[in-house]
Design a protein around this motif. Structure first.
Motif, mmCIF file in Angstrom:
data_model
loop_
_atom_site.group_PDB
_atom_site.id
_atom_site.type_symbol
_atom_site.label_atom_id
_atom_site.label_comp_id
_atom_site.label_asym_id
_atom_site.label_seq_id
_atom_site.Cartn_x
_atom_site.Cartn_y
_atom_site.Cartn_z
ATOM 1 N N LEU A 155 -8.101 7.200 -4.715
ATOM 2 C CA LEU A 155 -8.546 8.587 -4.576
ATOM 3 C C LEU A 155 -9.975 8.776 -5.063
ATOM 4 C CD1 LEU A 155 -5.609 10.880 -5.785
ATOM 5 C CD2 LEU A 155 -6.731 10.952 -3.563
ATOM 6 N N HIS A 156 -10.335 8.059 -6.109
ATOM 7 C CA HIS A 156 -11.605 8.326 -6.788
ATOM 8 C C HIS A 156 -12.509 7.108 -6.746
ATOM 9 C CE1 HIS A 156 -8.632 10.953 -9.038
ATOM 10 N NE2 HIS A 156 -9.452 11.816 -8.468
ATOM 11 N N PRO A 157 -13.812 7.330 -6.694
ATOM 12 C CA PRO A 157 -14.735 6.192 -6.777
ATOM 13 C C PRO A 157 -14.665 5.547 -8.152
ATOM 14 C CG PRO A 157 -15.932 8.262 -6.927
ATOM 15 C CD PRO A 157 -14.516 8.614 -6.586
ATOM 16 N N PHE B 140 -6.865 6.932 4.900
ATOM 17 C CA PHE B 140 -6.697 8.330 5.303
ATOM 18 C C PHE B 140 -5.215 8.657 5.195
ATOM 19 C CE2 PHE B 140 -6.045 11.812 8.288
ATOM 20 C CZ PHE B 140 -7.135 12.632 8.048
ATOM 21 N N VAL B 141 -4.894 9.849 4.672
ATOM 22 C CA VAL B 141 -3.503 10.283 4.528
ATOM 23 C C VAL B 141 -3.177 11.392 5.526
ATOM 24 C CG1 VAL B 141 -1.791 11.299 2.978
ATOM 25 C CG2 VAL B 141 -3.403 9.599 2.109
ATOM 26 N N ASN C 118 1.576 6.630 3.272
ATOM 27 C CA ASN C 118 0.876 5.647 4.091
ATOM 28 C C ASN C 118 -0.591 6.072 4.191
ATOM 29 O OD1 ASN C 118 -0.047 3.792 5.919
ATOM 30 N ND2 ASN C 118 1.124 4.583 7.663
ATOM 31 N N SER C 119 -1.461 5.394 3.432
ATOM 32 C CA SER C 119 -2.886 5.740 3.474
ATOM 33 C C SER C 119 -3.630 4.938 4.537
ATOM 34 C CB SER C 119 -3.533 5.506 2.106
ATOM 35 O OG SER C 119 -3.462 4.140 1.727
ATOM 36 N N ARG D 251 -10.664 8.769 2.796
ATOM 37 C CA ARG D 251 -11.656 9.665 3.377
ATOM 38 C C ARG D 251 -11.343 11.140 3.092
ATOM 39 N NH1 ARG D 251 -14.792 7.203 7.473
ATOM 40 N NH2 ARG D 251 -15.193 5.076 6.736
ATOM 41 N N ASP D 252 -10.051 11.464 3.071
ATOM 42 C CA ASP D 252 -9.678 12.855 2.804
ATOM 43 C C ASP D 252 -9.190 13.021 1.366
ATOM 44 O OD1 ASP D 252 -7.409 11.334 3.324
ATOM 45 O OD2 ASP D 252 -6.334 12.944 4.334
#
Length: 784
Positions: free
Chosen positions: A650-652, A620-621, A607-608, A673-674
């Motif tokens: 995860l990545h831009p 956020f994880v 759940n992000s 964010r993390d």
């Protein structure tokens, strides 16, 4: 019949044009006059800014300039790109162009002698131009609507081959050279579009081109090439190849007709008899099939293909009395084993394997199949053995053994097709399990609507209507296509939906999602545990969050529990203890973790959206959730392929970010964010693949984070991160030129091994052009 393709070369936007110079809106001219006229006259119009396929714009433009049936060039403005592209077109394409320009345009000397259709800047009232332009499109006959002076000059200088009517020998040589240089399907398409501009085309070139398309599994295009060949030369070989391609397109009735026509021209052709026998076999007409193969054996008594099919059909025609067919297999086994010329022949080894099955020697089958693989047997030949076993088993002949060995043969055929090294396939032939899986990755379908200016705006693209069908119906066709292409059974398929199932997370929207998933399961014969779901930010009810933040996942969790059923829900979400009573405490957001093992695959759904509320919108994880996921993954089989699913990326993505006002920064704030700590922990947990959505555009990465405490070689397994675009949102939520998208992720091996092919990722996209279909835009194979 497909429409002819019309490519427009012209300036974009408002430019100075005409004499005296004045402003002219070229985009307006294209969209309000040229494009509608072209569609009305039966053309498929295109400007380069309408191409949605990923790739270099210059390469795409050159491809269209070469392959378009006709090009329209607007030479009103002294635009360097227009004149460059016009010159390229007239140099490389045998058919010409239609030139248009604003009235008063002063033409350069080099094109002043070419015919130009002039139009008024007030083009909507310029009926004379509209009629002239429509007449030019209507009168086009596939030849040179506007002569190509550059091409003509090059032909006169003997720098390129003249057309087949003028110099057939040199033209045939040039065509065959182009076909020989083509290294992929796209290059063959380019050669075909180029060749179609000439007439008549040499039969040898058409046969070679059709064979190239067939090798690329594009039997539709191969059939089109052979159809053109048959109109000018109804040779039995051409008719036979048309039948062969029709058979691969499952038009068995038409295929049989073509083979019969070929046999009328040459009744003693064993190859045509074998192909016709194959059609009869596929339609269950075993008596006719056996007759074809017996005629083939009489004409070619040493032909292994005829002999092995004669033996199989003898059993299939009389499954209750198989002794005659078994006797033919025994005689064939003796013949193949005694002939020294067949010792190192892979096809002979496959024939021996099939004969070993027929006489009940399973060990002998596995040995001969492995030997055929070592000798470089073609995948299609190994698959034909698997198909034969499937037929014999379905007829009741040694059914259990047939099912076991069919699976072994199909697995080796896949290894051969993907180029896997011999050793694993040999191990598999002797009984080791090697299961492949198909993961269908969907994301961001966005079922639902939003209120704007007092009316509901649908945010989902697909509906049953005059020009569209619902998304579930689209995907059933797509997934069946992929399953058939890869020989996947329903139990080999997993469907991952990585969030944003809805738009506003209402109960009504989740019911639309449930109906969508139910139809996929029903039509594809899937169990509900084969569906992997995680929430996205749009699956959080922001209105409930404004009242009580702990209730924001209520609608999502209620939907998930209803879809899976209470028992399966509790198995898939072991960390959720909520009794779904409105008065009791809700589970923490970081406990909404799915865990599922499906064959060799272990899925963990994260759940992000831990901090998603009516006020905070970011991914956020968190370490707490990752620790909980770690505990669940301990239950996975040691050799399992581990796949993490989350919504946020995860990545831009590689993109230019616009300047922001005030103290805002240039940053993609939608990335988790993390992300750094999440990526590190996923690698430490042995995750092989991450599937995500959210961005509404696809991306594929392989990453390996190295840490200062790592030793050389301590970990070399890259994390494969595959992002899906939106499978169902409408164009309002897509960036310019983006399409709807989903991914097919094939897990090629049940164990990840260095230097062995591990994943095949195929991107399927549907643009917003009228009448668009799902198409493969890119395909990758990733090693372990």
């Amino acid at each position: 019949m497909s429409r002819s393709r019309l490519f427009f070369i012209m300036p974009f936007g408002v430019r100075q044009a005409g004499e005296p110079p004045g402003e002219h809106d070229f985009d307006d001219f294209y969209h309000r006059l040229l494009r509608p006229l072209a569609i009305r006259e039966g053309w498929e119009p295109l400007r380069i800014d309408e191409v949605v396929t990923p790739g270099l714009v210059t390469t795409q433009a050159l491809q269209e300039i070469l392959t378009a049936d006709l090009v329209v060039a607007d030479v009103s403005s002294p635009n360097g790109n227009v004149y460059y592209e016009l010159g390229v077109r007239q140099a490389i394409a045998p058919t010409g162009t239609v030139l248009v320009a604003v009235s008063g345009t002063v033409l350069p000397f080099d094109i002043a002698n070419q015919r130009v259709l002039f139009y008024q800047k007030d083009f909507e009232n310029d009926t004379a131009f509209a009629h002239a332009f429509a007449d030019a499109l209507r009168e086009w006959d596939g030849g040179a609507t506007q002569s190509s002076p550059v091409r003509s000059a090059l032909e006169q200088l003997a720098l390129v081959a003249q057309g087949p009517q003028v110099d057939p020998a040199n033209f045939e040589r040039e065509l065959n050279l182009k076909i020989g240089r083509a290294q992929n399907h796209e290059q063959l398409i380019a050669v075909w579009h180029w060749a179609q501009k000439f007439s008549p085309l040499p039969t040898s070139g058409l046969l070679a081109l059709a064979e190239g398309f067939a090798d690329a599994n594009d039997y539709t295009q191969a059939l089109e090439v052979m159809t053109l060949a048959s109109t000018s030369n109804p040779d039995y070989e051409i008719l036979r190849m048309r039948g062969f391609y029709l058979r691969h397109l499952d038009d068995l009735e038409s295929a049989a007709e073509e083979f019969q026509r070929a046999l009328e021209l040459n009744p003693n052709d064993p190859e045509t008899l074998g192909m016709l026998g194959g059609v009869y076999k596929r339609t269950g007409n075993y008596s006719q099939a056996l007759n074809c193969y017996r005629r083939g054996v009489a004409l070619s008594p040493r032909n292994l293909y005829m002999l092995v099919n004669e033996a199989a059909l003898a059993i299939l025609e009389s499954p209750g009395n198989p002794q005659g067919g078994v006797g033919l297999y025994e005689a064939l086994l003796e013949f193949v084993s005694l002939d020294p010329r067949l010792t190192e022949d892979s096809w002979a080894s496959l024939v021996r394997a099939e004969a070993m099955f027929a006489i009940g020697d399973e060990s002998g089958f596995r040995k001969e199949l492995a030997e055929a693989q070592r000798q470089g047997a073609r995948p299609q030949d190994v698959r034909s053995v698997a198909d034969q076993l499937a037929l014999l088993g379905s007829a009741g002949y040694q059914s259990e053994m047939a099912a076991r060995l069919e699976g072994v043969a199909r697995g080796i055929a896949e290894d051969q097709r993907s180029g896997t090294q011999a050793k694993p396939a040999l191990e598999k032939a002797y009984g080791l399990s090697e299961a492949r899986r198909l993961v269908v990755h969907l994301s961001d379908p966005h079922f639902g609507s939003i209120m704007r200016d007092g009316r509901a705006i649908e945010m989902h693209r697909f509906f049953d209507g005059e020009n569209s069908v619902r998304l579930s119906a689209e995907l059933v066709v797509e997934i069946r296509r992929a399953a058939n292409a890869g020989n996947y059974k329903p139990e080999d398929i997993s469907i991952v939906v990585s969030g944003d199932l809805t738009y506003q997370a209402t109960v009504a929207e989740f019911k639309l999602v449930e109906a969508f998933l139910q139809e996929l399961c029903q039509e594809l014969s899937l169990q509900r545990q084969q569906i992997i779901l995680v929430p996205g930010n749009h699956d959080v009810d922001w209105r409930l969050a404004a009242i009580d933040v702990t209730h924001r996942f209520d609608n999502y969790l209620t939907f998930v529990r209803r879809f899976y059923g209470k028992e399966l829900f509790e198995k898939l979400f072991p960390l959720i203890a909520w009794d779904f009573d409105i008065a009791t405490d809700r589970p923490p957001a970081n406990n909404i973790v799915l865990f599922s093992v499906h064959g060799p695959l272990a899925f963990v759904g994260l759940n992000s959206c831990v901090f998603e509320t009516d006020q905070d919108h970011y991914g956020f994880v968190g370490l707490r959730q990752l620790d909980l996921a770690s505990g669940l993954l301990e239950q996975a089989p040691r050799e399992a392929i581990k796949i993490a699913v989350m919504h946020h990326h995860l990545h831009p993505f590689p993109e230019v970010l616009e300047a922001r006002e005030g103290s805002d920064v240039w940053l993609d704030l939608s990335t988790v964010r993390d992300a750094g700590i999440v990526e590190q922990r996923l690698e430490q947990l042995g995750i092989d693949v991450v599937l995500h959505g959210h961005k509404h555009k696809p991306q594929l990465r392989e990453t390996l984070v190295r840490h200062r405490m790592d030793t050389q070689g301590s970990t070399e397994r890259k994390l494969v991160v595959s992002g899906a675009g939106s499978v169902g949102v409408n164009s309002r939520e897509l960036e310019h030129s983006e399409s709807n998208h989903f991914a097919l992720v094939e897990v090629l091996r049940s164990r990840r091994e260095a230097d062995a092919e591990f994943l095949r990722v195929e991107w399927r996209e549907m643009s917003y052009l009228p009448g668009a279909n799902w198409a493969t835009q890119q395909r990758w194979v990733i090693n372990g």
